[in-house]
Design a protein around this motif. Sequence first.
Motif, PDB file in Angstrom:
ATOM      1  N   LEU A   1      -3.435  11.543   3.756  1.00  0.00           N
ATOM      2  CA  LEU A   1      -2.055  11.267   4.152  1.00  0.00           C
ATOM      3  C   LEU A   1      -1.981  10.648   5.542  1.00  0.00           C
ATOM      4  CD1 LEU A   1      -0.206  14.410   2.795  1.00  0.00           C
ATOM      5  CD2 LEU A   1       0.187  12.044   2.099  1.00  0.00           C
ATOM      6  N   LEU A   2      -2.813  11.137   6.452  1.00  0.00           N
ATOM      7  CA  LEU A   2      -2.784  10.652   7.835  1.00  0.00           C
ATOM      8  C   LEU A   2      -3.514   9.323   8.026  1.00  0.00           C
ATOM      9  CD1 LEU A   2      -3.397  13.996   9.767  1.00  0.00           C
ATOM     10  CD2 LEU A   2      -1.275  12.687   9.650  1.00  0.00           C
ATOM     11  N   HIS A   3      -4.603   9.111   7.299  1.00  0.00           N
ATOM     12  CA  HIS A   3      -5.470   7.962   7.560  1.00  0.00           C
ATOM     13  C   HIS A   3      -5.622   7.007   6.377  1.00  0.00           C
ATOM     14  CE1 HIS A   3      -6.683   9.983  11.237  1.00  0.00           C
ATOM     15  NE2 HIS A   3      -6.898  11.068  10.518  1.00  0.00           N
ATOM     16  N   GLY A   4      -4.889   7.240   5.308  1.00  0.00           N
ATOM     17  CA  GLY A   4      -5.058   6.442   4.093  1.00  0.00           C
ATOM     18  C   GLY A   4      -4.890   4.963   4.294  1.00  0.00           C
ATOM     19  N   LYS A   5      -3.857   4.580   5.021  1.00  0.00           N
ATOM     20  CA  LYS A   5      -3.580   3.145   5.180  1.00  0.00           C
ATOM     21  C   LYS A   5      -4.621   2.465   6.065  1.00  0.00           C
ATOM     22  CE  LYS A   5       0.160  -0.083   5.770  1.00  0.00           C
ATOM     23  NZ  LYS A   5       1.604  -0.233   5.812  1.00  0.00           N
ATOM     24  N   GLU A   6      -4.932   3.085   7.187  1.00  0.00           N
ATOM     25  CA  GLU A   6      -5.895   2.447   8.097  1.00  0.00           C
ATOM     26  C   GLU A   6      -7.293   2.390   7.490  1.00  0.00           C
ATOM     27  OE1 GLU A   6      -7.092   5.962  11.201  1.00  0.00           O
ATOM     28  OE2 GLU A   6      -5.007   5.345  11.139  1.00  0.00           O
ATOM     29  N   ASP A   7      -7.657   3.387   6.684  1.00  0.00           N
ATOM     30  CA  ASP A   7      -8.968   3.402   6.029  1.00  0.00           C
ATOM     31  C   ASP A   7      -8.924   2.741   4.656  1.00  0.00           C
ATOM     32  OD1 ASP A   7      -9.871   4.809   8.212  1.00  0.00           O
ATOM     33  OD2 ASP A   7      -9.956   6.745   7.192  1.00  0.00           O
ATOM     34  N   MET A   8      -7.728   2.285   4.243  1.00  0.00           N
ATOM     35  CA  MET A   8      -7.502   1.696   2.917  1.00  0.00           C
ATOM     36  C   MET A   8      -8.098   2.577   1.816  1.00  0.00           C
ATOM     37  SD  MET A   8      -5.416  -0.705   2.976  1.00  0.00           S
ATOM     38  CE  MET A   8      -5.510  -1.334   1.330  1.00  0.00           C
ATOM     39  N   ILE A   9      -7.695   3.838   1.846  1.00  0.00           N
ATOM     40  CA  ILE A   9      -8.102   4.782   0.814  1.00  0.00           C
ATOM     41  C   ILE A   9      -7.227   4.524  -0.401  1.00  0.00           C
ATOM     42  CG2 ILE A   9      -8.325   7.213   0.210  1.00  0.00           C
ATOM     43  CD1 ILE A   9      -8.655   7.756   3.242  1.00  0.00           C
ATOM     44  N   THR A  10      -7.846   4.015  -1.440  1.00  0.00           N
ATOM     45  CA  THR A  10      -7.095   3.615  -2.628  1.00  0.00           C
ATOM     46  C   THR A  10      -7.172   4.681  -3.711  1.00  0.00           C
ATOM     47  OG1 THR A  10      -9.007   2.525  -3.615  1.00  0.00           O
ATOM     48  CG2 THR A  10      -7.601   1.183  -2.158  1.00  0.00           C
ATOM     49  N   GLU A  11      -6.274   4.553  -4.676  1.00  0.00           N
ATOM     50  CA  GLU A  11      -6.275   5.459  -5.820  1.00  0.00           C
ATOM     51  C   GLU A  11      -7.608   5.371  -6.560  1.00  0.00           C
ATOM     52  OE1 GLU A  11      -2.812   4.804  -8.327  1.00  0.00           O
ATOM     53  OE2 GLU A  11      -1.770   4.118  -6.528  1.00  0.00           O
ATOM     54  N   TYR A  12      -8.121   4.166  -6.697  1.00  0.00           N
ATOM     55  CA  TYR A  12      -9.376   3.974  -7.428  1.00  0.00           C
ATOM     56  C   TYR A  12     -10.516   4.750  -6.778  1.00  0.00           C
ATOM     57  CZ  TYR A  12     -13.470   1.800  -9.490  1.00  0.00           C
ATOM     58  OH  TYR A  12     -14.671   1.601 -10.120  1.00  0.00           O
ATOM     59  N   LYS A  13     -10.644   4.640  -5.473  1.00  0.00           N
ATOM     60  CA  LYS A  13     -11.698   5.370  -4.764  1.00  0.00           C
ATOM     61  C   LYS A  13     -11.529   6.874  -4.940  1.00  0.00           C
ATOM     62  CE  LYS A  13     -12.373   1.936  -1.128  1.00  0.00           C
ATOM     63  NZ  LYS A  13     -12.194   1.668   0.303  1.00  0.00           N
TER      64      LYS A  13
ATOM     65  N   TYR B   1       0.856  -1.190   0.000  1.00  0.00           N
ATOM     66  CA  TYR B   1       0.000   0.000   0.000  1.00  0.00           C
ATOM     67  C   TYR B   1       0.887   1.234   0.000  1.00  0.00           C
ATOM     68  CZ  TYR B   1      -3.181   3.709   1.293  1.00  0.00           C
ATOM     69  OH  TYR B   1      -3.891   4.868   1.291  1.00  0.00           O
ATOM     70  N   VAL B   2       0.703   2.067  -0.991  1.00  0.00           N
ATOM     71  CA  VAL B   2       1.379   3.359  -1.034  1.00  0.00           C
ATOM     72  C   VAL B   2       0.297   4.408  -1.073  1.00  0.00           C
ATOM     73  CG1 VAL B   2       2.934   4.853  -2.328  1.00  0.00           C
ATOM     74  CG2 VAL B   2       3.351   2.392  -2.264  1.00  0.00           C
ATOM     75  N   ASN B   3       0.388   5.374  -0.167  1.00  0.00           N
ATOM     76  CA  ASN B   3      -0.610   6.420  -0.094  1.00  0.00           C
ATOM     77  C   ASN B   3      -0.677   7.154  -1.437  1.00  0.00           C
ATOM     78  OD1 ASN B   3      -1.683   9.188   0.494  1.00  0.00           O
ATOM     79  ND2 ASN B   3      -1.973   8.225   2.489  1.00  0.00           N
TER      80      ASN B   3
END
Length: 103
Positions: free
Chosen positions: A71-83, A18-20
């Motif tokens: 930037l702060l919550h991307g990984k924990e919320d799994m905010i993806t490029e697609y979304k 996972y890369v933000n």
Amino acid sequence: VCSSDLQDLKHNKQLEPYVNPIEKARKFRVLLEKEKISQTQLAQNLGISRTRVTQLLNLLKLPQEKQEYILLHGKEDMITEYKLRQISDYLDKIPALPGGCQK
């Protein structure tokens, strides 16, 4: 173009699950400015499509506070490029109001 930043991006693409997306988009922007290359050249150097580079850079159009949240919550919320692309595409379709504001 063979800068260490470019090599780091290629390496991270292969290893990092996972890369933000905002972090990646910001790195792309820095590389474009630092290396003085086009989006097409960046895409070729990274082995991705120019469209993908453009999509990532378009995420930087999101409001600054949204970028900071991602930037702060991307990984924990799994905010993806697609979304995020779906959101960015939607924002691009909203007409600007007089005075430069958007709905």
